[in-house]
Design an enzyme around this catalytic site. Structure first.
Site, PDB file in Angstrom:
ATOM      1  N   LYS A  23       0.844  -1.290  -0.212  1.00  0.00           N
ATOM      2  CA  LYS A  23      -0.027  -0.079  -0.027  1.00  0.00           C
ATOM      3  C   LYS A  23       0.773   1.368  -0.060  1.00  0.00           C
ATOM      4  CE  LYS A  23       0.916   1.325   4.278  1.00  0.00           C
ATOM      5  NZ  LYS A  23       1.577   2.767   4.597  1.00  0.00           N
TER       6      LYS A  23
ATOM      7  N   ASP B  18      -2.379  -1.576  10.238  1.00  0.00           N
ATOM      8  CA  ASP B  18      -2.469  -1.592   8.841  1.00  0.00           C
ATOM      9  C   ASP B  18      -3.291  -2.795   8.260  1.00  0.00           C
ATOM     10  OD1 ASP B  18      -1.381   0.871   8.272  1.00  0.00           O
ATOM     11  OD2 ASP B  18       0.674   0.127   7.755  1.00  0.00           O
TER      12      ASP B  18
END
Length: 290
Positions: free
Chosen positions: A10, A137
């Site tokens: 990401k 995350d």
């Protein structure tokens, strides 16, 4: 039975830290999107052996309880009283300790894969809730796609995918401690990005506004401590990227680039002095349980 799952990295298009919470975590507000740079996770059932085995050729990947994929498997085993084992092979393509959520994505892919392998029947929301116990995350990485993340990063609100563009990433040969970056963050002195405006720009598919609004409150700490990160950022701008930002706590820097010819120029320029340079696309699509 054997399963293979992609675990994409990401980037943060916008990352703000609002305050330190009573539980010791920081309240964050950020826009994250998955990109087409991915580790490969292979799960092999060990029906006769009640153990978790981590296999990786990368010497920086721990093969014990420090590994987030191991923690994901252990959490599912303990939560659902699973009495069989699994071998988890991790083929790394995402640089380690890079601000790209490689370990978190490995854990999320393990959760999605074991849900299928062990026939647990969990929903994505249930997997994300479990993932949040492993790391901030992991919940986002369970879903993938593009999202606004709040709380300590575990409250995920999906948003539209950004307009297509190239993403050039460059990582200097250093690792950065996220905990150390947060410890050195002086919230009263930093410049806060406008995360809500970034969400609106993405919803409008306004590429120019997205480029104008990129921001990361953690940059000021990392760039001051690691001048090589600042150097990469300056060079990426000089070579012509439309927008340049550090991802997460660093040290990876990414550039957004609309046109192929300029992407090639930025990539070639960075390859002149940086070993780990990647050219990828944003993925856009969320993961599914299929």
């Amino acid at each position: 039975m054997r399963l293979s799952i992609k675990a994409p990295a990401k980037i943060n298009l916008s990352l703000d830290v609002l305050y330190k919470r009573p539980d010791g975590y920081h309240e964050v507000k950020m826009v994250m999107t998955t990109i087409d740079l991915a580790d490969r996770i292979e799960l092999v059932a060990l029906p006769e052996e009640d153990a978790i085995r981590i296999v990786s050729q990368n010497r920086f990947v721990p093969d014990d309880c420090r590994n987030l994929a191991y923690q994901a498997a252990k959490l599912l085993k303990e939560t659902f009283s699973i009495r069989q084992g699994v071998a988890i092979s991790i083929t790394k393509h995402i640089p380690v300790a890079a601000g790209l959520a490689g370990g978190s994505s490995d854990a999320a892919a393990t959760l999605r894969g074991l849900n299928k392998l062990w026939q647990l029947g969990l929903t994505m929301d249930e997997l994300a809730e479990l993932g949040a116990k492993i790391g901030s995350d992991v919940a986002f990485c369970v879903y993938g796609g593009t999202a606004l993340a709040t709380g300590r990063g575990e409250i995920i609100t999906p948003i539209a995918s950004p307009p297509p563009c190239w993403v050039v990433l460059a990582k200097p040969p250093i690792g950065v401690s996220t905990a150390e970056v947060y410890r050195n963050l002086e919230l009263e002195r930093v410049s806060h990005p406008d995360v809500d405006a970034m969400v609106r720009a993405i919803e409008r598919q306004d590429y120019a506004a997205i480029c104008r609004l990129v921001g990361n409150v953690l940059e000021e700490v990392t760039l001051k401590k690691y001048p090589e990160v600042a150097h990469i950022k300056e060079q990426m701008k000089r070579f012509g990227a439309d927008a340049v930002l550090m991802s997460g706590s660093g040290p990876t820097v990414f550039g957004l680039i609309e046109h192929d010819s300029r992407m090639q120029r930025v990539y070639n320029g960075l390859r002149g002095f940086c070993d780990q340079v990647f050219v990828v696309r944003m993925l856009g699509e969320r993961h599914s349980l299929d």
